[in-house]
Design a protein around this motif. Structure first.
Motif, PDB file in Angstrom:
ATOM      1  N   GLY A  60       5.333   7.955  16.617  1.00 14.53           N
ATOM      2  CA  GLY A  60       4.966   9.262  16.083  1.00 14.53           C
ATOM      3  C   GLY A  60       5.390  10.392  16.998  1.00 14.53           C
ATOM      4  N   GLN A  61       5.229  10.194  18.298  1.00 13.38           N
ATOM      5  CA  GLN A  61       5.651  11.189  19.266  1.00 13.38           C
ATOM      6  C   GLN A  61       7.160  11.334  19.277  1.00 13.38           C
ATOM      7  OE1 GLN A  61       3.703  13.229  21.128  1.00 13.38           O
ATOM      8  NE2 GLN A  61       5.618  14.229  21.748  1.00 13.38           N
ATOM      9  N   LEU A  62       7.848  10.213  19.138  1.00 12.28           N
ATOM     10  CA  LEU A  62       9.311  10.246  19.072  1.00 12.28           C
ATOM     11  C   LEU A  62       9.779  11.133  17.924  1.00 12.28           C
ATOM     12  CD1 LEU A  62      10.803   6.661  19.566  1.00 12.28           C
ATOM     13  CD2 LEU A  62      11.275   8.700  20.929  1.00 12.28           C
ATOM     14  N   ARG A  63       9.192  10.932  16.764  1.00  9.71           N
ATOM     15  CA  ARG A  63       9.631  11.677  15.578  1.00  9.71           C
ATOM     16  C   ARG A  63       9.331  13.173  15.715  1.00  9.71           C
ATOM     17  NH1 ARG A  63       7.937   6.723  13.173  1.00  9.71           N
ATOM     18  NH2 ARG A  63       5.805   7.499  12.829  1.00  9.71           N
ATOM     19  N   SER A  64       8.138  13.490  16.170  1.00  8.66           N
ATOM     20  CA  SER A  64       7.794  14.908  16.284  1.00  8.66           C
ATOM     21  C   SER A  64       8.636  15.606  17.342  1.00  8.66           C
ATOM     22  CB  SER A  64       6.308  15.066  16.599  1.00  8.66           C
ATOM     23  OG  SER A  64       5.976  14.472  17.850  1.00  8.66           O
ATOM     24  N   THR A  65       8.905  14.912  18.444  1.00  9.95           N
ATOM     25  CA  THR A  65       9.742  15.493  19.490  1.00  9.95           C
ATOM     26  C   THR A  65      11.163  15.703  18.995  1.00  9.95           C
ATOM     27  OG1 THR A  65       8.422  14.485  21.244  1.00  9.95           O
ATOM     28  CG2 THR A  65      10.667  15.149  21.816  1.00  9.95           C
ATOM     29  N   TYR A  66      11.674  14.743  18.234  1.00 10.83           N
ATOM     30  CA  TYR A  66      13.032  14.841  17.699  1.00 10.83           C
ATOM     31  C   TYR A  66      13.158  16.065  16.797  1.00 10.83           C
ATOM     32  CZ  TYR A  66      17.387  13.432  15.399  1.00 10.83           C
ATOM     33  OH  TYR A  66      18.672  13.404  14.900  1.00 10.83           O
ATOM     34  N   VAL A  67      12.196  16.235  15.894  1.00 12.65           N
ATOM     35  CA  VAL A  67      12.245  17.364  14.965  1.00 12.65           C
ATOM     36  C   VAL A  67      12.157  18.686  15.721  1.00 12.65           C
ATOM     37  CG1 VAL A  67      11.001  18.544  13.117  1.00 12.65           C
ATOM     38  CG2 VAL A  67      11.359  16.071  13.004  1.00 12.65           C
ATOM     39  N   GLU A  68      11.232  18.765  16.665  1.00 10.16           N
ATOM     40  CA  GLU A  68      11.078  20.001  17.425  1.00 10.16           C
ATOM     41  C   GLU A  68      12.348  20.340  18.202  1.00 10.16           C
ATOM     42  OE1 GLU A  68       8.390  21.851  21.094  1.00 10.16           O
ATOM     43  OE2 GLU A  68       7.880  19.916  20.205  1.00 10.16           O
ATOM     44  N   LEU A  69      12.976  19.317  18.755  1.00 12.11           N
ATOM     45  CA  LEU A  69      14.153  19.534  19.595  1.00 12.11           C
ATOM     46  C   LEU A  69      15.381  19.899  18.781  1.00 12.11           C
ATOM     47  CD1 LEU A  69      15.293  19.314  22.517  1.00 12.11           C
ATOM     48  CD2 LEU A  69      15.835  16.924  21.986  1.00 12.11           C
ATOM     49  N   PHE A  70      15.696  19.097  17.792  1.00 12.01           N
ATOM     50  CA  PHE A  70      16.973  19.265  17.092  1.00 12.01           C
ATOM     51  C   PHE A  70      16.899  20.160  15.858  1.00 12.01           C
ATOM     52  CE2 PHE A  70      17.777  15.070  19.224  1.00 12.01           C
ATOM     53  CZ  PHE A  70      18.752  15.543  20.082  1.00 12.01           C
ATOM     54  N   ASP A  71      15.725  20.298  15.264  1.00  9.47           N
ATOM     55  CA  ASP A  71      15.620  21.121  14.060  1.00  9.47           C
ATOM     56  C   ASP A  71      15.153  22.546  14.342  1.00  9.47           C
ATOM     57  OD1 ASP A  71      16.409  18.881  12.740  1.00  9.47           O
ATOM     58  OD2 ASP A  71      14.518  18.516  11.709  1.00  9.47           O
ATOM     59  N   PHE A  72      14.485  22.757  15.465  1.00 10.40           N
ATOM     60  CA  PHE A  72      13.903  24.072  15.728  1.00 10.40           C
ATOM     61  C   PHE A  72      14.442  24.754  16.976  1.00 10.40           C
ATOM     62  CE2 PHE A  72      10.666  21.939  13.111  1.00 10.40           C
ATOM     63  CZ  PHE A  72      10.588  22.851  12.073  1.00 10.40           C
ATOM     64  N   ARG A  73      15.273  24.097  17.730  1.00 18.50           N
ATOM     65  CA  ARG A  73      15.880  24.717  18.906  1.00 18.50           C
ATOM     66  C   ARG A  73      17.379  24.838  18.642  1.00 18.50           C
ATOM     67  NH1 ARG A  73      12.238  24.456  23.480  1.00 18.50           N
ATOM     68  NH2 ARG A  73      10.382  23.291  22.866  1.00 18.50           N
ATOM     69  N   ARG A  74      17.817  26.034  18.347  1.00 15.43           N
ATOM     70  CA  ARG A  74      19.189  26.234  17.874  1.00 15.43           C
ATOM     71  C   ARG A  74      20.223  25.809  18.903  1.00 15.43           C
ATOM     72  NH1 ARG A  74      19.223  29.371  13.298  1.00 15.43           N
ATOM     73  NH2 ARG A  74      21.291  30.249  13.627  1.00 15.43           N
ATOM     74  N   ARG A  75      19.909  25.956  20.175  1.00 13.97           N
ATOM     75  CA  ARG A  75      20.883  25.572  21.198  1.00 13.97           C
ATOM     76  C   ARG A  75      20.975  24.054  21.378  1.00 13.97           C
ATOM     77  NH1 ARG A  75      23.153  29.550  24.359  1.00 13.97           N
ATOM     78  NH2 ARG A  75      22.332  31.647  24.027  1.00 13.97           N
ATOM     79  N   CYS A  76      20.115  23.309  20.676  1.00 16.69           N
ATOM     80  CA  CYS A  76      20.190  21.841  20.706  1.00 16.69           C
ATOM     81  C   CYS A  76      20.642  21.299  19.350  1.00 16.69           C
ATOM     82  CB  CYS A  76      18.825  21.251  21.075  1.00 16.69           C
ATOM     83  SG  CYS A  76      18.265  21.663  22.740  1.00 16.69           S
ATOM     84  N   CYS A  77      21.364  22.101  18.610  1.00 20.45           N
ATOM     85  CA  CYS A  77      21.825  21.726  17.271  1.00 20.45           C
ATOM     86  C   CYS A  77      22.789  20.540  17.335  1.00 20.45           C
ATOM     87  CB  CYS A  77      22.510  22.928  16.628  1.00 20.45           C
ATOM     88  SG  CYS A  77      23.120  22.641  14.973  1.00 20.45           S
ATOM     89  N   LEU A  78      22.628  19.583  16.413  1.00 20.75           N
ATOM     90  CA  LEU A  78      23.524  18.423  16.348  1.00 20.75           C
ATOM     91  C   LEU A  78      24.707  18.657  15.408  1.00 20.75           C
ATOM     92  CD1 LEU A  78      20.998  15.434  16.315  1.00 20.75           C
ATOM     93  CD2 LEU A  78      22.574  16.072  18.152  1.00 20.75           C
TER      94      LEU A  78
END
Length: 208
Positions: A60-78
């Motif tokens: 659960g922590q993995l998923r929430s961290t992934y979303v916060e990092l890649f979906d909400f931080r524009r400089r970490c866009c994939l």
């Protein structure tokens, strides 16, 4: 393991480790970990760190961290074209070039992802040289992503670093462009990109 073979394995491994950690992706970790034994240390080492992170973190922590990092931080866009084109009309043109690379290989992106989504480009690289050309042409984006993930102290930095390890060293022009974009950020011009996101789904894996 010969060069083309290990690079294909490494590309698929990096793709899996940069995808959203759903049940299917997490179930592949034991097979992925075993496959890393056949790769050069400079590539396998960073990927092992991401495997360890995913295996040792609550799902659960993995998923929430992934979303916060890649979906909400524009400089970490994939999405690779974001770094050089931002949300401008130029990005739409760049996405057309990505889509053409998949079509030439007889492949299409699934799950509604844009064709510049890094895990999808890595899946293309595993089966066609066109994927490696896209990665080389977008080296600036990879460099900026590594830097951004490093600032976030994210284990995912290691997966992108492993991808860079498989590419030729950055040239002076690429280094200069990366430095400029790091200062200013991607271009800004809000436009609708929906026409370029309607990619038919068939074979290649997107995020979720």
């Amino acid at each position: 393991m010969s060069g083309p073979v290990w690079r294909a394995v490494a590309a698929r491994a990096a793709s899996l480790l940069l995808r959203y950690p759903d049940e299917e992706v997490m179930a592949a970790l034991p097979v992925l970990r075993a496959a890393l034994d056949e790769l050069p240390a400079a590539v396998a080492g960073p990927l092992r760190e991401v495997v360890a992170y995913r295996e040792g973190t609550d799902p659960g922590q993995l998923r929430s961290t992934y979303v916060e990092l890649f979906d909400f931080r524009r400089r970490c866009c994939l999405h690779l074209t974001y770094y050089t084109c931002g949300d401008t009309r130029k990005r739409g043109e760049a996405l057309v070039g990505f889509t053409a690379a998949y079509k030439r290989a007889g492949l299409e992106v699934v799950d509604g992802e844009l064709p510049d989504f890094l895990p999808a480009v890595l899946d293309l690289s595993a089966v066609d040289d066109g994927g490696w050309r896209l990665l080389r042409d977008n080296r600036v984006g990879l460099d900026l992503l590594v830097e951004a993930l490093g600032r976030e102290r994210s284990a995912y930095r290691q997966a992108v670093a492993a991808v860079r390890e498989m590419l030729p060293p950055a040239g002076p022009a690429e280094l200069s462009a990366a430095a400029r974009l790091a200062r200013t950020g991607p271009p800004v011009e809000q436009v609708g990109l929906e026409p370029f996101g309607l990619v038919d789904t068939t074979t290649l894996g997107g995020r979720r």
